[in-house]
Design a protein around this motif. Structure first.
Motif, PDB file in Angstrom:
ATOM      1  N   ALA A  49     -14.477  53.641 -11.792  1.00 31.36           N
ATOM      2  CA  ALA A  49     -13.536  52.872 -11.070  1.00 31.36           C
ATOM      3  C   ALA A  49     -12.326  53.854 -10.644  1.00 31.36           C
ATOM      4  O   ALA A  49     -11.766  53.822  -9.631  1.00 31.36           O
ATOM      5  CB  ALA A  49     -12.925  51.677 -11.660  1.00 31.36           C
ATOM      6  N   ALA A  50     -11.898  54.533 -11.705  1.00 31.74           N
ATOM      7  CA  ALA A  50     -10.532  55.372 -11.480  1.00 31.74           C
ATOM      8  C   ALA A  50     -10.941  56.637 -10.474  1.00 31.74           C
ATOM      9  O   ALA A  50     -10.005  56.866  -9.547  1.00 31.74           O
ATOM     10  CB  ALA A  50     -10.114  56.035 -12.817  1.00 31.74           C
ATOM     11  N   ALA A  51     -11.984  57.073 -10.618  1.00 31.19           N
ATOM     12  CA  ALA A  51     -12.455  58.233  -9.633  1.00 31.19           C
ATOM     13  C   ALA A  51     -12.443  57.610  -8.024  1.00 31.19           C
ATOM     14  O   ALA A  51     -12.397  58.417  -7.279  1.00 31.19           O
ATOM     15  CB  ALA A  51     -13.894  58.878 -10.065  1.00 31.19           C
ATOM     16  N   LYS A  52     -13.436  56.483  -8.194  1.00 31.45           N
ATOM     17  CA  LYS A  52     -13.555  55.994  -6.826  1.00 31.45           C
ATOM     18  C   LYS A  52     -12.211  55.382  -6.060  1.00 31.45           C
ATOM     19  O   LYS A  52     -12.068  55.598  -4.772  1.00 31.45           O
ATOM     20  CB  LYS A  52     -14.442  54.684  -6.748  1.00 31.45           C
ATOM     21  CG  LYS A  52     -15.933  55.037  -7.110  1.00 31.45           C
ATOM     22  CD  LYS A  52     -16.751  54.003  -7.027  1.00 31.45           C
ATOM     23  CE  LYS A  52     -18.227  54.300  -7.539  1.00 31.45           C
ATOM     24  NZ  LYS A  52     -19.143  53.194  -7.289  1.00 31.45           N
ATOM     25  N   ALA A  53     -11.465  54.808  -6.861  1.00 31.56           N
ATOM     26  CA  ALA A  53      -9.745  54.729  -6.516  1.00 31.56           C
ATOM     27  C   ALA A  53      -9.130  55.850  -6.228  1.00 31.56           C
ATOM     28  O   ALA A  53      -8.537  55.873  -5.206  1.00 31.56           O
ATOM     29  CB  ALA A  53      -9.232  53.780  -7.373  1.00 31.56           C
ATOM     30  N   GLY A  54      -9.132  57.006  -6.916  1.00 40.47           N
ATOM     31  CA  GLY A  54      -8.583  57.890  -6.577  1.00 40.47           C
ATOM     32  C   GLY A  54      -8.976  58.952  -5.405  1.00 40.47           C
ATOM     33  O   GLY A  54      -8.199  59.036  -4.505  1.00 40.47           O
ATOM     34  N   THR A  55     -10.295  58.642  -5.026  1.00 44.54           N
ATOM     35  CA  THR A  55     -10.848  59.164  -3.752  1.00 44.54           C
ATOM     36  C   THR A  55     -10.461  58.344  -2.574  1.00 44.54           C
ATOM     37  O   THR A  55      -9.957  58.922  -1.550  1.00 44.54           O
ATOM     38  CB  THR A  55     -12.352  59.191  -3.712  1.00 44.54           C
ATOM     39  OG1 THR A  55     -12.906  59.859  -4.915  1.00 44.54           O
ATOM     40  CG2 THR A  55     -13.038  59.814  -2.425  1.00 44.54           C
ATOM     41  N   LEU A  56     -10.425  57.124  -2.574  1.00 44.88           N
ATOM     42  CA  LEU A  56      -9.884  56.242  -1.712  1.00 44.88           C
ATOM     43  C   LEU A  56      -8.609  56.314  -1.576  1.00 44.88           C
ATOM     44  O   LEU A  56      -7.952  56.330  -0.250  1.00 44.88           O
ATOM     45  CB  LEU A  56     -10.171  54.690  -2.112  1.00 44.88           C
ATOM     46  CG  LEU A  56      -9.875  53.696  -1.018  1.00 44.88           C
ATOM     47  CD1 LEU A  56     -10.788  53.828   0.338  1.00 44.88           C
ATOM     48  CD2 LEU A  56     -10.325  52.238  -1.528  1.00 44.88           C
ATOM     49  N   TYR A  57      -7.575  56.599  -2.617  1.00 42.93           N
ATOM     50  CA  TYR A  57      -6.143  56.644  -2.379  1.00 42.93           C
ATOM     51  C   TYR A  57      -5.934  57.995  -1.603  1.00 42.93           C
ATOM     52  O   TYR A  57      -5.072  58.143  -0.653  1.00 42.93           O
ATOM     53  CB  TYR A  57      -5.663  56.641  -3.848  1.00 42.93           C
ATOM     54  CG  TYR A  57      -4.217  57.040  -3.836  1.00 42.93           C
ATOM     55  CD1 TYR A  57      -3.561  55.885  -3.639  1.00 42.93           C
ATOM     56  CD2 TYR A  57      -3.623  58.426  -3.881  1.00 42.93           C
ATOM     57  CE1 TYR A  57      -2.000  56.460  -3.840  1.00 42.93           C
ATOM     58  CE2 TYR A  57      -2.473  58.630  -4.050  1.00 42.93           C
ATOM     59  CZ  TYR A  57      -1.324  57.621  -3.942  1.00 42.93           C
ATOM     60  OH  TYR A  57      -0.305  57.920  -4.055  1.00 42.93           O
ATOM     61  N   GLY A  58      -6.734  58.834  -1.819  1.00 45.93           N
ATOM     62  CA  GLY A  58      -6.381  60.401  -0.933  1.00 45.93           C
ATOM     63  C   GLY A  58      -6.942  60.214   0.305  1.00 45.93           C
ATOM     64  O   GLY A  58      -6.093  60.649   1.218  1.00 45.93           O
TER      65      GLY A  58
END
Length: 250
Positions: A49-58
């Motif tokens: 979840a953190a990885a996906k959220a970080g990618t989307l945030y970027g």
């Protein structure tokens, strides 16, 4: 001259409005990644979840950078020319506030990103206009000092934003920060419009007096010009003796 070098009270409204506007955007930068993870990937393992959220945030902030470039480089001047400064403040505040209030209700990440772009567009309409308004309120001799105060207030907001809204995200509600940012945008727009209205009361600046050396040179030039005029008048009044005969002269 002392009055010209002072910063009027209306400039303080611009300082406060700028800090509130930056406060909202600083809050977004600090809580969006957590909101994306908790809202759109709640069933994923924490690491995924953190990885996906970080990618989307970027991706969202990359799009925000592109929108900022387009607004600042191509659209801002055209919109200002079409609707004027005051209407641009109202439009920018409305779009930005709508974006903040729509974000908590976005059902998908991409609709959330669309609401974020509305915030960015409103931001690019309001903040540059606030700086422009500030320079019209203060004397040109204190432009640097006034803009320095504005940047100091914005820097303070960038420090306080993550502290305030990060605490609110953990202890009040995940959506509270978005609503609070919308409210601060409304308050900031009211302050800007009050400062805009006070601009009509700004006294007309008198041109600076010439230094003493310049006054002396101007007086000397006028005196020299008057002397030359008197000499030309005296010469014109003298009789022309070239045409007289010798007897008349004798």
């Amino acid at each position: 001259h002392h009055r010209g070098r002072s910063i009027p009270w209306s400039a303080g409204l611009c300082f406060a409005a700028s800090s509130l506007l930056v406060l909202g955007f600083a809050a977004l930068e600090s809580i969006v990644s957590y909101y994306l993870m908790d809202t759109f990937f709640p069933l994923e393992p924490a690491k995924d979840a953190a990885a996906k959220a970080g990618t989307l945030y970027g991706k969202i902030f990359t799009c925000a950078g592109i929108v900022t470039f387009i607004m600042a480089g191509f659209l801002y001047k055209r919109i200002r020319r079409c609707i004027g400064e005051k209407a641009m403040i109202v439009l920018g505040a409305t779009v930005r506030t709508a974006g903040f209030f729509l974000q908590p209700f976005a059902p998908t990440p991409w609709l959330f990103a669309g609401a974020m772009m509305a915030v960015v567009c409103g931001n690019q309409l309001v903040i540059p206009t606030t700086s422009s308004l500030l320079t019209s309120l203060v004397h040109r001799s204190v432009y640097g000092r006034a803009l320095g105060y504005q940047q100091a207030m914005q820097a303070l907001a960038r420090v306080l934003g993550p502290l305030i809204f990060g605490y609110a995200y953990d202890h009040i509600d995940h959506r509270f920060s978005f609503f609070a940012c919308g409210v601060t945008t409304v308050v900031a727009s009211i302050l800007i419009l009050c400062a805009y209205g006070s601009r009509a009361l700004k006294p007309v600046e008198e041109p600076p007096a010439a230094p003493p050396e310049t006054q002396i040179l101007e007086a000397a030039s006028e005196s020299s010009s008057d002397s030359e005029d008197e000499e030309e008048t005296a010469v014109a009044a003298m009789p022309d003796i070239d045409g007289l005969d010798e007897e008349a002269v004798l």
